[in-house]
Design an enzyme around this catalytic site. Structure first.
Site, PDB file in Angstrom:
ATOM      1  N   GLU A   1      15.808  47.817  20.131  1.00  0.00           N
ATOM      2  CA  GLU A   1      15.228  47.081  21.259  1.00  0.00           C
ATOM      3  C   GLU A   1      14.308  47.922  22.138  1.00  0.00           C
ATOM      4  O   GLU A   1      14.646  48.244  23.293  1.00  0.00           O
ATOM      5  CB  GLU A   1      16.340  46.449  22.116  1.00  0.00           C
TER       6      GLU A   1
ATOM      7  N   GLU B   1      21.490  41.847  15.552  1.00  0.00           N
ATOM      8  CA  GLU B   1      22.486  41.636  16.623  1.00  0.00           C
ATOM      9  C   GLU B   1      22.409  40.193  17.080  1.00  0.00           C
ATOM     10  O   GLU B   1      21.314  39.635  17.181  1.00  0.00           O
ATOM     11  CB  GLU B   1      22.184  42.475  17.875  1.00  0.00           C
TER      12      GLU B   1
HETATM   13  C1  NOJ Z   1      21.509  44.440  22.920  1.00  0.00           C
HETATM   14  C2  NOJ Z   1      21.837  45.903  22.868  1.00  0.00           C
HETATM   15  O1  NOJ Z   1      21.273  46.470  21.734  1.00  0.00           O
HETATM   16  C3  NOJ Z   1      23.340  46.165  22.891  1.00  0.00           C
HETATM   17  O2  NOJ Z   1      23.523  47.527  23.067  1.00  0.00           O
HETATM   18  C4  NOJ Z   1      23.987  45.334  23.971  1.00  0.00           C
HETATM   19  O3  NOJ Z   1      25.329  45.636  24.142  1.00  0.00           O
HETATM   20  C5  NOJ Z   1      23.796  43.876  23.633  1.00  0.00           C
HETATM   21  N1  NOJ Z   1      22.386  43.609  23.659  1.00  0.00           N
HETATM   22  C6  NOJ Z   1      24.494  42.922  24.591  1.00  0.00           C
HETATM   23  O4  NOJ Z   1      23.938  43.032  25.842  1.00  0.00           O
END
Ligand code: NOJ
Length: 444
Positions: free
Chosen positions: A166, A355
């Site tokens: 991200e 994710e």
């Molecule tokens: C994206 C992130 O990569 C991760 O580290 C985070 O915990 C999740 N979003 C949830 O917020």
């Protein structure tokens, strides 16, 4: 809906990140990271929580990888803490840190789990932050040194790699808004960090390509469908700016399109001052997969008082739509639409959902966590993927966020995203109902 509807080669897994699970912040020769430092600043993290111990995965990894197996997943995505390999970010590598990731990888392979490494999941070594972190020109040389080292060290055993997690997430929260480590703010910092990150994601991929035979290389973008609050022209333009920044800004350079400057004069100015034709070449890479991470759509309206972007989010809570404990709108149709938006780039060959998941107010009662909402969430979001697949979009895998409740950055330990409940006092793990739901789903 059955697992088999997704095809035999579809990769099912769980995703994690070092700073969120490992703990052992000062153990094994690890250097401090920006999150270690940031969490010491009062008020930055909810309830003053710190990542020092997290889930103590550092010591409990065998049992945790066994949980991945028990739940029926094939892939375990984890990240390497740069500061465990190079405590100062560069220079002398740390033997104990190197050995730790060998243990993780070997344990995965022993349990027939596919290891997938994220090279950068937000925990920059503090020593590099002192030199300006992602805003500093020198960061790219240090990052490349670190990637080369990991590729040589682990490339024989690990074939699946994600370069950066991200880029928009950490450059905006950490360098523009000051909400995440290192707590910097301002548009100038953001653009500097963004350029170096865009370079790093392609540089890192090229190093992996050169060093790791049969590597499957991806990088992971956050994405959110942007919906204008009203049909007014101003709201539409505000939504367009937000979309450019949140969804297009980091993927288009990778695809050889440069930064998306045409629709917005602010970005045009940035591009003129920051990126050159040489950068454009350097930021391009033909990834084996594009990782997408989706948690919510964003409804935005025009607001003249917000500097630069002049757009404002209208929160799910105030719109009274279903949302998670984070206040994030639950909307699987929007997930489907954002997958389609990315799939529309002709040069994206395939997409992996690297994710997706949700936090709810989970309660451990006896030995049970009844998280029916999370089960419904996964059912709807998987249906959305299936729909995209049935329309011919090449989605190759899904990694649930996340294996177990962990350190959720500025939210501390309060936000629970896990399929496994963690009691942070005892480190006792309890599989939630949603975990059992996955177990059943994957066993068929
Ligand atoms: C994206 C992130 O990569 C991760 O580290 C985070 O915990 C999740 N979003 C949830 O917020």
């Amino acid at each position: 809906m059955n697992r088999t509807d997704f095809g035999d080669d579809f990769l099912w897994g769980v995703a994690t990140a070092a700073a969120q699970i490992e703990g052992a912040a000062n153990i094994g020769g690890k250097g401090p990271t920006i999150w270690d430092t940031f969490s010491k600043r009062p008020t930055k993290i909810r309830k003053g929580h710190k990542p020092d111990e997290a889930c103590d995965f550092y010591h409990r990894y065998q049992g945790d990888i066994a949980l991945v197996k028990t739940l029926g997943f094939k892939v375990f995505r984890f990240s390497i803490a740069w500061a465990r390999i190079f405590p100062l970010g560069t220079g002398m590598p740390n033997k104990e840190g190197i050995a730790f990731y060998h243990r993780i990888i070997d344990e995965c392979l022993r349990q027939d789990i596919l290891p997938m490494i994220t090279l950068y999941h937000w925990d920059l070594p503090e020593a590099l932050s002192q030199l300006g972190g992602w805003t500093a020109f020198g960061i790219n040389a240090s990052f490349n040194e670190y990637v080369l080292f990991c590729a040589k060290e682990y490339g024989d055993k690990v074939k699946h790699w994600i370069v950066i997690n991200e880029p928009f997430g950490f450059t905006s929260l950490g360098y523009m808004l000051g909400i995440h480590a290192p707590g910097a703010s301002g548009v100038g910092n953001f653009f500097d960090a963004a350029l170096h990150t865009a370079i790093a994601q392609a540089d890192g991929a090229k190093i992996l390509r050169a060093e790791v035979g049969q590597a499957v290389i991806g990088t992971a973008f956050s994405c959110s469908e942007i919906i204008p609050y009203t049909q007014s022209v101003q709201d539409h333009l505000a939504a367009k700016r937000m979309d450019t920044l949140m969804n297009r800004f980091f993927v288009e350079p990778v695809l050889g399109m440069g930064f998306p400057t045409a629709d917005w004069d602010v970005l045009e100015k940035f591009a003129i001052s920051h990126s050159t034709w040489r950068h454009q070449q350097r930021m391009t890479f033909d990834f084996d997969f594009i990782g997408l991470q989706n948690y919510f759509p964003l409804v935005v309206k025009y607001n003249a008082f917000i500097p630069v972007i002049q757009a404002w989010e209208v929160k799910a809570r105030s719109r009274k739509v279903p949302h998670t404990a984070m206040g994030w709108e639950i909307n699987a149709d929007s997930f489907y639409r954002i997958i389609k938006q990315f799939a529309a780039y002709p040069s994206i060959r395939n997409i992996m959902i690297t994710e997706n998941g949700a936090a709810f107010h989970d309660k451990l009662v006896g030995h049970q966590v009844k998280d029916q909402e999370r089960i419904e969430y996964f059912e709807k979001y998987l249906q959305a993927i299936l729909r995209a697949k049935q329309e011919g979009i090449n989605v190759t895998g899904y990694l649930a966020w996340t294996l177990m409740d962990n350190f959720e950055w500025a939210e501390g330990y309060q936000a629970r995203f896990g399929l496994v409940y963690n009691d942070f006092k005892t480190q006792q793990r309890t599989i939630k109902e949603s975990g059992y739901w996955w177990q059943k789903f994957l066993s068929k």
